[in-house]
Enzyme design. Sequence first.
Site, PDB file in Angstrom:
ATOM      1  N   SER A   1      34.189  -7.543  12.089  1.00  0.00           N
ATOM      2  CA  SER A   1      34.264  -8.106  13.436  1.00  0.00           C
ATOM      3  C   SER A   1      34.228  -9.623  13.351  1.00  0.00           C
ATOM      4  O   SER A   1      33.699 -10.190  12.385  1.00  0.00           O
ATOM      5  CB  SER A   1      33.085  -7.606  14.281  1.00  0.00           C
ATOM      6  OG  SER A   1      32.985  -8.322  15.501  1.00  0.00           O
TER       7      SER A   1
ATOM      8  N   TYR B   1      23.915  -6.401  14.838  1.00  0.00           N
ATOM      9  CA  TYR B   1      25.331  -6.016  14.790  1.00  0.00           C
ATOM     10  C   TYR B   1      26.116  -7.034  13.960  1.00  0.00           C
ATOM     11  O   TYR B   1      26.898  -6.660  13.078  1.00  0.00           O
ATOM     12  CB  TYR B   1      25.894  -5.940  16.210  1.00  0.00           C
ATOM     13  CG  TYR B   1      27.376  -5.636  16.277  1.00  0.00           C
ATOM     14  CD1 TYR B   1      27.840  -4.335  16.142  1.00  0.00           C
ATOM     15  CD2 TYR B   1      28.309  -6.655  16.480  1.00  0.00           C
ATOM     16  CE1 TYR B   1      29.203  -4.052  16.204  1.00  0.00           C
ATOM     17  CE2 TYR B   1      29.672  -6.381  16.544  1.00  0.00           C
ATOM     18  CZ  TYR B   1      30.109  -5.077  16.408  1.00  0.00           C
ATOM     19  OH  TYR B   1      31.453  -4.803  16.461  1.00  0.00           O
TER      20      TYR B   1
ATOM     21  N   ASP C   1      27.749  12.457  11.335  1.00  0.00           N
ATOM     22  CA  ASP C   1      27.015  11.226  11.583  1.00  0.00           C
ATOM     23  C   ASP C   1      27.044  10.434  10.285  1.00  0.00           C
ATOM     24  O   ASP C   1      26.392  10.813   9.308  1.00  0.00           O
ATOM     25  CB  ASP C   1      25.581  11.548  11.996  1.00  0.00           C
ATOM     26  CG  ASP C   1      24.735  10.315  12.265  1.00  0.00           C
ATOM     27  OD1 ASP C   1      25.212   9.194  11.997  1.00  0.00           O
ATOM     28  OD2 ASP C   1      23.591  10.473  12.741  1.00  0.00           O
TER      29      ASP C   1
END
Length: 349
Positions: free
Chosen positions: A184, A197, A105
């Site tokens: 992104s 995000y 993780d």
Amino acid sequence: MDLIHTFLNLVAPPFTFFFLCLFLPPYWGLKFMVSILSWLLSENVAGKVVHITGASSGIGEYLAYEYAKRGACLALSARRETALHQVADTARHLGSPDVIVMRADVSKPEDCMRLIDQTVNHFGRLDHLVNNAAISIATLFEETPDISNLRPIMETNFWGSVYTTRYALQHLRKSRGKIVVMSSVDSWLPAPRRHIYSASKAALVSLYETLRVEVGSEIGITIVTPGYIESEITKGKFLSAQGEVDVDQDLRDVEVSAVPVGSVSGCAESIIKSTLRGDRCLTVPSWFRMTYLIKLLCPELLEWTFRLLYLTAPGTPTSDALSKKILDATGAKNLFYPPSIQSPDVKTD
């Protein structure tokens, strides 16, 4: 002091304009020549060691395949170990001489340290680090009952890259290696419901642009800004307002609308070619760069468009958004959505 700033306010704009008029033509010419040389002298990664986070699906999975085709040794990490082993088997079949997998993780610093240590202990070196692990969200900011539920997004998308990069830097310096950063187009697009995000992806761009200055030519850094690419995110996998991972393909239809979703294999191929050339940045599909230009020149138009398409009146279901109505009315889903993202089989672990 105020007088100095007043003087600079008057002088800086015309000086910058004339400087750019003189500087840009030879600069662009030089960049063009360098790009040709970079294409001709692309890096050979055969036998080199690549660590990819978030390698169990999506872009990370297909980047593993692209590196494998070129003979690289792979260290693959993600939360889903079973899926990682499947990716590893395919990578070996495609030509990777050695593949190891690690369940981890990346939001946990100790896991990130272990990932890098195990990679270097096994292979003796590290040449490329691909920071790909990420989770997304699709809920309005004010509809989140406890904003701390959204912490995993920043911890995974941003801090996960920070941790792995920090522990990997000393090894990448030795090999004069490369870092691939998966940001992104949402880092500049004001997309509703993707606030945290988008912030995490914008933070990555700022971090690695600054890090590029600090490390100089010792480590190459390629910042990738994908648009809509077939992945678990475009399958509708989001972190809910309650902080739980869920799949909602109706909400995905609202968010993606009638925008073509790119092939993950084509995206991965573009990324690795760009990385091996030593490119500073890559947007894929490349037409998404036009949205950045629109944001620079007329940000109000971009914001108005997003508000019109993606938001609904208070008390109105999200599914009534104009973006989904356009998708349903045109039947664009069958044309623009790959079959892989229309499957209801999406793992939420």
